[in-house]
Design an enzyme around this catalytic site. Structure first.
Site, mmCIF file in Angstrom:
data_model
loop_
_atom_site.group_PDB
_atom_site.id
_atom_site.type_symbol
_atom_site.label_atom_id
_atom_site.label_comp_id
_atom_site.label_asym_id
_atom_site.label_seq_id
_atom_site.Cartn_x
_atom_site.Cartn_y
_atom_site.Cartn_z
ATOM 1 N N HIS A 1 18.584 -26.269 55.635
ATOM 2 C CA HIS A 1 17.518 -24.766 55.855
ATOM 3 C C HIS A 1 18.320 -23.814 55.670
ATOM 4 O O HIS A 1 19.450 -23.491 56.188
ATOM 5 C CB HIS A 1 17.233 -25.035 57.630
ATOM 6 C CG HIS A 1 16.496 -26.587 58.329
ATOM 7 N ND1 HIS A 1 15.258 -27.485 57.282
ATOM 8 C CD2 HIS A 1 17.129 -27.310 59.084
ATOM 9 C CE1 HIS A 1 15.818 -28.036 58.180
ATOM 10 N NE2 HIS A 1 16.117 -28.254 58.408
ATOM 11 N N GLU B 1 18.963 -25.180 64.182
ATOM 12 C CA GLU B 1 17.883 -26.179 65.471
ATOM 13 C C GLU B 1 19.875 -27.335 66.122
ATOM 14 O O GLU B 1 21.237 -27.105 65.234
ATOM 15 C CB GLU B 1 17.509 -27.727 64.148
ATOM 16 C CG GLU B 1 18.757 -28.283 63.366
ATOM 17 C CD GLU B 1 16.994 -28.533 62.811
ATOM 18 O OE1 GLU B 1 16.262 -28.672 62.868
ATOM 19 O OE2 GLU B 1 17.223 -29.807 61.212
ATOM 20 N N HIS C 1 21.782 -32.620 56.515
ATOM 21 C CA HIS C 1 21.945 -33.376 57.693
ATOM 22 C C HIS C 1 20.362 -34.412 56.895
ATOM 23 O O HIS C 1 19.459 -33.705 55.977
ATOM 24 C CB HIS C 1 21.868 -32.689 59.002
ATOM 25 C CG HIS C 1 20.666 -32.215 58.854
ATOM 26 N ND1 HIS C 1 20.085 -30.022 58.031
ATOM 27 C CD2 HIS C 1 18.975 -32.192 59.389
ATOM 28 C CE1 HIS C 1 18.909 -29.934 58.105
ATOM 29 N NE2 HIS C 1 18.153 -31.020 59.370
ATOM 30 N N ARG D 1 14.220 -30.384 50.991
ATOM 31 C CA ARG D 1 14.625 -31.711 50.908
ATOM 32 C C ARG D 1 15.125 -32.116 49.165
ATOM 33 O O ARG D 1 15.141 -31.493 48.310
ATOM 34 C CB ARG D 1 13.545 -32.513 50.753
ATOM 35 C CG ARG D 1 12.970 -34.398 50.588
ATOM 36 C CD ARG D 1 11.959 -34.814 50.575
ATOM 37 N NE ARG D 1 11.148 -34.350 51.831
ATOM 38 C CZ ARG D 1 9.623 -33.648 51.544
ATOM 39 N NH1 ARG D 1 9.541 -33.301 50.286
ATOM 40 N NH2 ARG D 1 9.243 -33.817 52.763
#
Length: 322
Positions: A103, A120, A178, A198
């Site tokens: 991200h 996150e 990740h 992605r």
């Protein structure tokens, strides 16, 4: 107006990699055997949470924030984020490996998508034997090495695989590559953002037979190519106490393992509180009302509450504030 502790209708998402644990383990009303996500608290456009309990049932979270911003969020939160709910809360069931992704940070996300970045954290609730996460690289990598690994289909050789078990917690800062591995059920706490780059999807096709979109070029400037061991969160597990897990600029998360009733004085805390129940059952009470909470459920307590009492004999919670 006094706002009682709020529960919300889950927003269920089919995913190519999803399964049935959101129902079998957490009791969610799924209608598909590829349900990957339950969005518990969201103001992402098109996915606005609605209250499910009490006199405010069927009211959207966005409406409550628009009408009572400081009472619900807290004055300092409104000063920082306006009438935007800054956190997105999910439960995620990975029956198959998720795509390898990352991200962007706030600066890139604002510049490219007019969005927040996406920092996150994950709390593992259930993991099949041998289940793993991918977090970061296993060595320092150059941009050209990374790009070549995509061409050669050897990206997996550069990645760090982490075996996981229930209770393991990971902090995923922006730029860190990740993926959630097959067999993992987890709670996710993140900035309000749905911006994901992605970079590899195991060449899988969706139900229409199409490969999913990759964001190869966008990711190149967003990736942290250094090997870092900053992702595994160590935290104390004292019972009937507040155990700090993550304290970052975007959210603060505590772990509560309760075996008796627990009370917090929150007069001086200028923030809402979110309680995600990751085991057991309890009742969350404030001066304005109460909500029953069980494993797999989430309760939002408004910032205007002067105290919070959790009545239980056995429960585990993630407590999230700003």
């Amino acid at each position: 107006m006094n706002i009682h502790p709020l529960k919300f209708k889950p927003i269920l998402k089919e995913r190519l990699w999803g399964g049935e644990k959101l129902h079998t383990v957490l009791g969610k009303p799924i209608t598909s055997d590829i349900t990957g996500e339950s969005w518990e608290l969201s103001t992402v456009s098109g996915d606005i949470s609605e209250v499910s309990n009490g006199e405010l049932a069927n009211t959207s979270l966005k409406t409550l924030i628009d009408k009572h911003p400081e009472k619900l969020l807290g004055k300092s939160v409104v000063e920082r984020f306006g009438k935007e709910f800054p956190i997105l809360i999910k439960f995620i069931d990975a029956k198959q490996d998720l795509s390898i992704q990352l991200h962007p940070n706030d600066k890139l996300a604002k510049q490219r998508h007019d969005s927040f970045g996406k920092t996150e954290m994950w709390y593992v609730m259930d993991a099949n034997p041998g289940a793993e996460l991918i977090v970061g690289f296993n060595k320092d990598v150059t941009r050209s090495e990374y790009a070549k690994s995509l061409e050669d289909n050897t990206l997996l050789d550069l990645l760090n695989f982490e075996p996981v078990k229930e209770g393991d917690t990971f902090f995923i800062n922006t730029g860190k590559i990740h993926a959630i591995g097959a067999g993992v059920l987890l709670a996710e706490i993140q900035q309000t953002s749905d911006v994901t780059y992605r970079v590899f999807d195991f060449n899988r096709k969706d139900k229409e037979g199409n490969l999913r979109e990759l964001h190869t070029d966008l990711a190149l400037d967003a990736i942290d190519y250094q090997k870092k061991d900053d992702f595994k969160v160590s935290y104390e597990d004292k019972k009937d106490a507040t155990n700090t897990m993550v304290d970052c600029p975007y959210f603060k998360t505590n772990f509560l393992r309760l075996e008796s009733n627990f009370r917090q004085d929150t007069v001086l805390r200028d923030s809402f509180a979110i309680f995600m129940c990751v085991d057991g059952t309890g009742k969350i009470q404030t001066e304005s009302g109460e909500a029953i909470i069980s494993k797999g459920e989430t309760v939002l307590v408004p910032a205007s509450s002067n105290s919070i009492t959790i009545k239980t004999t056995s429960a585990k919670f993630l407590e999230v504030t700003i």
